[in-house]
Design a protein around this motif. Sequence first.
Motif, PDB file in Angstrom:
ATOM      1  N   ALA A  52      67.739  14.989  62.873  1.00  0.00           N
ATOM      2  CA  ALA A  52      66.347  14.556  62.711  1.00  0.00           C
ATOM      3  C   ALA A  52      66.252  13.130  62.192  1.00  0.00           C
ATOM      4  O   ALA A  52      65.314  12.395  62.521  1.00  0.00           O
ATOM      5  CB  ALA A  52      65.619  15.505  61.764  1.00  0.00           C
ATOM      6  N   ALA A  53      67.229  12.727  61.377  1.00  0.00           N
ATOM      7  CA  ALA A  53      67.158  11.411  60.729  1.00  0.00           C
ATOM      8  C   ALA A  53      67.753  10.284  61.569  1.00  0.00           C
ATOM      9  O   ALA A  53      67.428   9.113  61.341  1.00  0.00           O
ATOM     10  CB  ALA A  53      67.879  11.470  59.377  1.00  0.00           C
ATOM     11  N   ALA A  69      65.106  13.643  72.534  1.00  0.00           N
ATOM     12  CA  ALA A  69      65.331  13.676  71.092  1.00  0.00           C
ATOM     13  C   ALA A  69      64.758  14.958  70.498  1.00  0.00           C
ATOM     14  O   ALA A  69      65.393  15.619  69.663  1.00  0.00           O
ATOM     15  CB  ALA A  69      64.702  12.463  70.429  1.00  0.00           C
ATOM     16  N   LYS A  70      63.561  15.341  70.916  1.00  0.00           N
ATOM     17  CA  LYS A  70      62.946  16.564  70.408  1.00  0.00           C
ATOM     18  C   LYS A  70      63.780  17.788  70.765  1.00  0.00           C
ATOM     19  O   LYS A  70      63.980  18.685  69.945  1.00  0.00           O
ATOM     20  CB  LYS A  70      61.531  16.709  70.963  1.00  0.00           C
ATOM     21  CG  LYS A  70      60.544  15.674  70.435  1.00  0.00           C
ATOM     22  CD  LYS A  70      59.177  15.853  71.077  1.00  0.00           C
ATOM     23  CE  LYS A  70      58.198  14.805  70.584  1.00  0.00           C
ATOM     24  NZ  LYS A  70      56.861  14.916  71.226  1.00  0.00           N
ATOM     25  N   ARG A  71      64.282  17.813  72.002  1.00  0.00           N
ATOM     26  CA  ARG A  71      65.113  18.953  72.420  1.00  0.00           C
ATOM     27  C   ARG A  71      66.397  19.008  71.599  1.00  0.00           C
ATOM     28  O   ARG A  71      66.836  20.089  71.193  1.00  0.00           O
ATOM     29  CB  ARG A  71      65.439  18.851  73.914  1.00  0.00           C
ATOM     30  CG  ARG A  71      64.277  19.218  74.836  1.00  0.00           C
ATOM     31  CD  ARG A  71      64.764  19.399  76.261  1.00  0.00           C
ATOM     32  NE  ARG A  71      65.341  18.170  76.804  1.00  0.00           N
ATOM     33  CZ  ARG A  71      64.643  17.243  77.463  1.00  0.00           C
ATOM     34  NH1 ARG A  71      63.340  17.405  77.661  1.00  0.00           N
ATOM     35  NH2 ARG A  71      65.242  16.164  77.933  1.00  0.00           N
ATOM     36  N   ASN A  72      66.990  17.842  71.355  1.00  0.00           N
ATOM     37  CA  ASN A  72      68.243  17.811  70.598  1.00  0.00           C
ATOM     38  C   ASN A  72      68.047  18.297  69.169  1.00  0.00           C
ATOM     39  O   ASN A  72      68.860  19.059  68.639  1.00  0.00           O
ATOM     40  CB  ASN A  72      68.819  16.392  70.594  1.00  0.00           C
ATOM     41  CG  ASN A  72      69.414  15.986  71.924  1.00  0.00           C
ATOM     42  OD1 ASN A  72      69.688  16.840  72.762  1.00  0.00           O
ATOM     43  ND2 ASN A  72      69.593  14.704  72.137  1.00  0.00           N
ATOM     44  N   VAL A  73      66.956  17.860  68.544  1.00  0.00           N
ATOM     45  CA  VAL A  73      66.697  18.262  67.163  1.00  0.00           C
ATOM     46  C   VAL A  73      66.414  19.761  67.097  1.00  0.00           C
ATOM     47  O   VAL A  73      66.959  20.479  66.247  1.00  0.00           O
ATOM     48  CB  VAL A  73      65.534  17.449  66.566  1.00  0.00           C
ATOM     49  CG1 VAL A  73      65.146  17.998  65.195  1.00  0.00           C
ATOM     50  CG2 VAL A  73      65.921  15.975  66.447  1.00  0.00           C
ATOM     51  N   GLN A  74      65.559  20.265  67.994  1.00  0.00           N
ATOM     52  CA  GLN A  74      65.255  21.694  67.983  1.00  0.00           C
ATOM     53  C   GLN A  74      66.503  22.528  68.247  1.00  0.00           C
ATOM     54  O   GLN A  74      66.738  23.550  67.584  1.00  0.00           O
ATOM     55  CB  GLN A  74      64.176  22.021  69.019  1.00  0.00           C
ATOM     56  CG  GLN A  74      63.464  23.354  68.799  1.00  0.00           C
ATOM     57  CD  GLN A  74      64.310  24.575  69.176  1.00  0.00           C
ATOM     58  OE1 GLN A  74      65.110  24.497  70.110  1.00  0.00           O
ATOM     59  NE2 GLN A  74      64.116  25.682  68.474  1.00  0.00           N
TER      60      GLN A  74
END
Length: 354
Positions: A52-53, A69-74
């Motif tokens: 996330a950071a 990026a959203k998919r990777n974080v989730q």
Amino acid sequence: MNGHTTPNRLLLVSVPRTASNLLLKILNIPDQPDTITSDRGGYFFHAAFVSAAKDGRLTQPPRDWTDEAKRNVQSTFQQCFDRLEECCVRAESEQKLIFAKEHSFWFSNPMEFSQVVHGAEHGPYDLSSFRVNVPSRYGPTQTFSSNNKTVFPDEYLRTWRMVFIIRHPALVFPSFFRAMDRISDTELFEPGTLPGTLAANMTLRWTRWLFEWCQEQSGTAPMLLDAYDVIHRPLVVRRFCELAGLDPTKMMFEWERTANGDSDPHCPGYEAARQNGVVEEHMAIWEKSMKIMTSTLDGSEGVMKEKEPGVVDIVEEAKKWRVEFGDRMAGVVEKAVWDAMPDYEYLQAQRFTI
């Protein structure tokens, strides 16, 4: 839980540099009988926080995040949860206590952070973006009450008995900045990662929200330790140990210094790295960061009372920060300290005492 007895789970909620590693050293968690723990209490969600950071994401409103990026974080949050769940299932099957420690922001929802930092005008904020999918055995519903800023639904959080540790922000935040400044010079940190890391961790808002969530759920305040009591009042820690369901005869207040500053096998550098999917070639980087974060503890032979003064003068401390950090970064640390004081004073007033 449908058809299941309440699991025996203890979660220590902390903030970096609150003497949480010292507490686990005193409690001697690895040698506690009938207890399963991942390393020194977990860090299951370290990889999720790093994801996330990275690339300055925490300083960007969500509309600037790419879909990838959203998919990777989730996905990383889900992987971390799945590893935690595997450990929980093992503990239940062996009828043991699972003990885990997590920093409060590391399992908080990054979208909640964005909403707080950037405000409504930079939305929309889809709070479901990073929430994890929990197994059906936790019930047919997944609800999120107002003080639940985590990626877990209330139904899952209620399966954990939470305890907390806090420390005066004027001791915590400069220490955290000092450590992160050193780590940011390694290849562990990508450019742009440091500002969001500081903002997310140099606060007690996530701890307070979760503390108040526990109060709402049970009607009573959860157990909370102040680092001052951990260091200066061993009887408080002993009683805490008993009430937490741990064996006080395993506690220790003195130990052997770790040879040559190497991380000991229970330090968060080894098992946590494997559990959080840190690949082998990155283990040296992870170990280096953990040496920085635990260097004082690793070099000690027992509780160091001089590290925890009874009185902290923020104004006087800020003068030292300006000399050490420079005016700009000292200002960042000082503002974070003053902003956190209402939360600290609120929590500290409810600390566990005997």
